[in-house]
Enzyme design. Structure first.
Site, PDB file in Angstrom:
ATOM      1  N   TYR A   1       0.787  -1.228   0.000  1.00 13.73           N
ATOM      2  CA  TYR A   1       0.000   0.000   0.000  1.00 13.73           C
ATOM      3  C   TYR A   1       0.821   1.281   0.000  1.00 13.73           C
ATOM      4  O   TYR A   1       0.262   2.366  -0.105  1.00 13.73           O
ATOM      5  CB  TYR A   1      -0.961  -0.001   1.196  1.00 13.73           C
ATOM      6  CG  TYR A   1      -1.903  -1.186   1.172  1.00 13.73           C
ATOM      7  CD1 TYR A   1      -2.888  -1.293   0.196  1.00 13.73           C
ATOM      8  CD2 TYR A   1      -1.796  -2.208   2.109  1.00 13.73           C
ATOM      9  CE1 TYR A   1      -3.740  -2.377   0.159  1.00 13.73           C
ATOM     10  CE2 TYR A   1      -2.647  -3.299   2.084  1.00 13.73           C
ATOM     11  CZ  TYR A   1      -3.619  -3.376   1.103  1.00 13.73           C
ATOM     12  OH  TYR A   1      -4.461  -4.458   1.068  1.00 13.73           O
TER      13      TYR A   1
ATOM     14  N   ASN B   1     -13.221   3.611  -2.251  1.00 13.24           N
ATOM     15  CA  ASN B   1     -12.310   2.508  -1.965  1.00 13.24           C
ATOM     16  C   ASN B   1     -12.927   1.790  -0.774  1.00 13.24           C
ATOM     17  O   ASN B   1     -12.720   2.176   0.376  1.00 13.24           O
ATOM     18  CB  ASN B   1     -10.898   2.985  -1.644  1.00 13.24           C
ATOM     19  CG  ASN B   1      -9.940   1.842  -1.394  1.00 13.24           C
ATOM     20  OD1 ASN B   1     -10.353   0.701  -1.229  1.00 13.24           O
ATOM     21  ND2 ASN B   1      -8.655   2.144  -1.362  1.00 13.24           N
TER      22      ASN B   1
ATOM     23  N   HIS C   1     -15.065  -6.910  -1.387  1.00  5.55           N
ATOM     24  CA  HIS C   1     -15.155  -8.333  -1.695  1.00  5.55           C
ATOM     25  C   HIS C   1     -16.184  -9.078  -0.863  1.00  5.55           C
ATOM     26  O   HIS C   1     -16.365 -10.279  -1.053  1.00  5.55           O
ATOM     27  CB  HIS C   1     -13.776  -8.979  -1.477  1.00  5.55           C
ATOM     28  CG  HIS C   1     -12.657  -8.123  -1.966  1.00  5.55           C
ATOM     29  ND1 HIS C   1     -12.441  -7.865  -3.302  1.00  5.55           N
ATOM     30  CD2 HIS C   1     -11.717  -7.412  -1.303  1.00  5.55           C
ATOM     31  CE1 HIS C   1     -11.410  -7.049  -3.435  1.00  5.55           C
ATOM     32  NE2 HIS C   1     -10.950  -6.759  -2.230  1.00  5.55           N
TER      33      HIS C   1
ATOM     34  N   ASP D   1     -26.096  -3.060  -2.426  1.00  3.80           N
ATOM     35  CA  ASP D   1     -27.494  -2.624  -2.446  1.00  3.80           C
ATOM     36  C   ASP D   1     -27.614  -1.115  -2.259  1.00  3.80           C
ATOM     37  O   ASP D   1     -28.429  -0.463  -2.926  1.00  3.80           O
ATOM     38  CB  ASP D   1     -28.300  -3.358  -1.373  1.00  3.80           C
ATOM     39  CG  ASP D   1     -28.520  -4.822  -1.708  1.00  3.80           C
ATOM     40  OD1 ASP D   1     -28.320  -5.225  -2.876  1.00  3.80           O
ATOM     41  OD2 ASP D   1     -28.886  -5.582  -0.783  1.00  3.80           O
TER      42      ASP D   1
ATOM     43  N   HIS E   1      -8.767   1.617  -6.040  1.00  2.00           N
ATOM     44  CA  HIS E   1      -7.929   0.776  -5.178  1.00  2.00           C
ATOM     45  C   HIS E   1      -6.470   1.169  -5.349  1.00  2.00           C
ATOM     46  O   HIS E   1      -6.030   1.460  -6.470  1.00  2.00           O
ATOM     47  CB  HIS E   1      -8.083  -0.708  -5.538  1.00  2.00           C
ATOM     48  CG  HIS E   1      -9.477  -1.212  -5.370  1.00  2.00           C
ATOM     49  ND1 HIS E   1     -10.011  -1.482  -4.138  1.00  2.00           N
ATOM     50  CD2 HIS E   1     -10.438  -1.471  -6.284  1.00  2.00           C
ATOM     51  CE1 HIS E   1     -11.254  -1.895  -4.296  1.00  2.00           C
ATOM     52  NE2 HIS E   1     -11.539  -1.891  -5.585  1.00  2.00           N
ATOM     53  N   LEU E   2      -5.735   1.158  -4.255  1.00  2.89           N
ATOM     54  CA  LEU E   2      -4.303   1.436  -4.294  1.00  2.89           C
ATOM     55  C   LEU E   2      -3.546   0.335  -5.036  1.00  2.89           C
ATOM     56  O   LEU E   2      -2.683   0.600  -5.868  1.00  2.89           O
ATOM     57  CB  LEU E   2      -3.755   1.566  -2.872  1.00  2.89           C
ATOM     58  CG  LEU E   2      -4.261   2.767  -2.081  1.00  2.89           C
ATOM     59  CD1 LEU E   2      -4.055   2.553  -0.596  1.00  2.89           C
ATOM     60  CD2 LEU E   2      -3.582   4.022  -2.555  1.00  2.89           C
ATOM     61  N   SER E   3      -3.867  -0.903  -4.709  1.00  4.77           N
ATOM     62  CA  SER E   3      -3.229  -2.044  -5.359  1.00  4.77           C
ATOM     63  C   SER E   3      -4.142  -2.545  -6.483  1.00  4.77           C
ATOM     64  O   SER E   3      -5.254  -2.041  -6.663  1.00  4.77           O
ATOM     65  CB  SER E   3      -2.975  -3.158  -4.341  1.00  4.77           C
ATOM     66  OG  SER E   3      -4.202  -3.697  -3.872  1.00  4.77           O
TER      67      SER E   3
ATOM     68  N   ARG F   1      -9.803 -11.646  -3.602  1.00  2.00           N
ATOM     69  CA  ARG F   1      -9.900 -10.229  -3.950  1.00  2.00           C
ATOM     70  C   ARG F   1     -10.325 -10.011  -5.405  1.00  2.00           C
ATOM     71  O   ARG F   1     -10.524  -8.883  -5.829  1.00  2.00           O
ATOM     72  CB  ARG F   1      -8.567  -9.533  -3.709  1.00  2.00           C
ATOM     73  CG  ARG F   1      -8.156  -9.493  -2.251  1.00  2.00           C
ATOM     74  CD  ARG F   1      -6.884  -8.673  -2.061  1.00  2.00           C
ATOM     75  NE  ARG F   1      -6.276  -8.924  -0.792  1.00  2.00           N
ATOM     76  CZ  ARG F   1      -6.626  -8.331   0.362  1.00  2.00           C
ATOM     77  NH1 ARG F   1      -7.590  -7.457   0.379  1.00  2.00           N
ATOM     78  NH2 ARG F   1      -6.000  -8.631   1.479  1.00  2.00           N
TER      79      ARG F   1
END
Length: 155
Positions: free
Chosen positions: A26, A75, A81, A88, A101-103, A112
Site C-alpha cells: 500500500y 475505496n 469483496h 445494495d 484501489h491502491l493495489s 480479492r
C-alpha cells in the site's frame, strides 16, 4: 444534485492505517496524504473525504451521497469483496461511481478478484498507489462535466 460539484471520497476499513500497514503493498503515504492529493486534483470542486472501519457507517455515507454528491469515489477496501449490503446501497445512486484501489486486486489473492462494487461502478481505477485516487477524482469530475453538458447546464 448540488449546484457546485461535490465529490464524495469514501474509504473503508483499515485505510486509516495507510503508511504503516503492509507498506510493500500500500505504500508509505498516509490517508491524510491521499486526501491532499484528492483536494489538489479536485480543480475547485468540493471534496468530502471520509474513512470508516464500520460497514453500516459506510452505507450511511453512500446513502447521504444520493442527495449531496455529484459523484462518488469509493475505496471500500475489504468490503469490496464481501458486502452485498454496500452493493445494495450503491444501486440506489444515480451519480457516477468510481471504484478506486491502491493495489491491483486482480493481481492479488483469489478472494480479492470478486468485487461487489464493480457491477455498479461507472469505472474502476486500481494499481497506481496513491495516484489511483488522483485519477479517480479527475475521472469523477470528467463524468460530472459530461453529464452537465448532456443535460444542457454548466458546472
Amino acid at each position: 444534485m448540488p449546484q457546485t460539484s461535490v465529490i464524495y471520497v469514501l474509504n473503508g476499513p483499515n485505510l486509516n492505517l495507510l503508511g504503516v500497514r503492509e507498506p510493500d503493498i500500500y505504500g508509505h503515504e498516509t490517508l491524510a496524504d491521499i486526501e491532499t492529493l484528492c483536494v489538489d486534483a479536485a480543480d475547485g470542486a468540493q471534496i468530502v473525504f471520509r474513512q470508516t472501519n464500520h460497514e453500516g457507517e459506510l452505507i450511511d455515507w453512500v446513502q447521504e451521497a444520493r442527495d449531496k454528491a455529484s459523484a462518488l469515489v469509493l475505496n471500500a477496501a475489504g468490503y469490496t469483496h464481501t458486502s452485498v449490503a454496500l452493493l445494495d446501497a450503491l444501486k440506489t445512486l444515480t451519480i457516477p461511481i468510481v471504484e478506486c484501489h491502491l493495489s491491483n486486486p486482480a493481481a492479488r489473492e483469489r478472494f480479492r478478484h470478486r468485487s461487489y462494487v464493480s457491477p455498479v461502478a461507472t469505472g474502476i481505477i486500481s494499481g497506481f498507489g496513491p495516484i489511483s485516487y488522483e485519477l479517480a477524482v479527475k475521472a469523477a469530475l470528467g463524468l460530472v462535466q459530461e453529464r452537465a453538458v448532456a443535460q444542457g447546464r454548466s458546472v
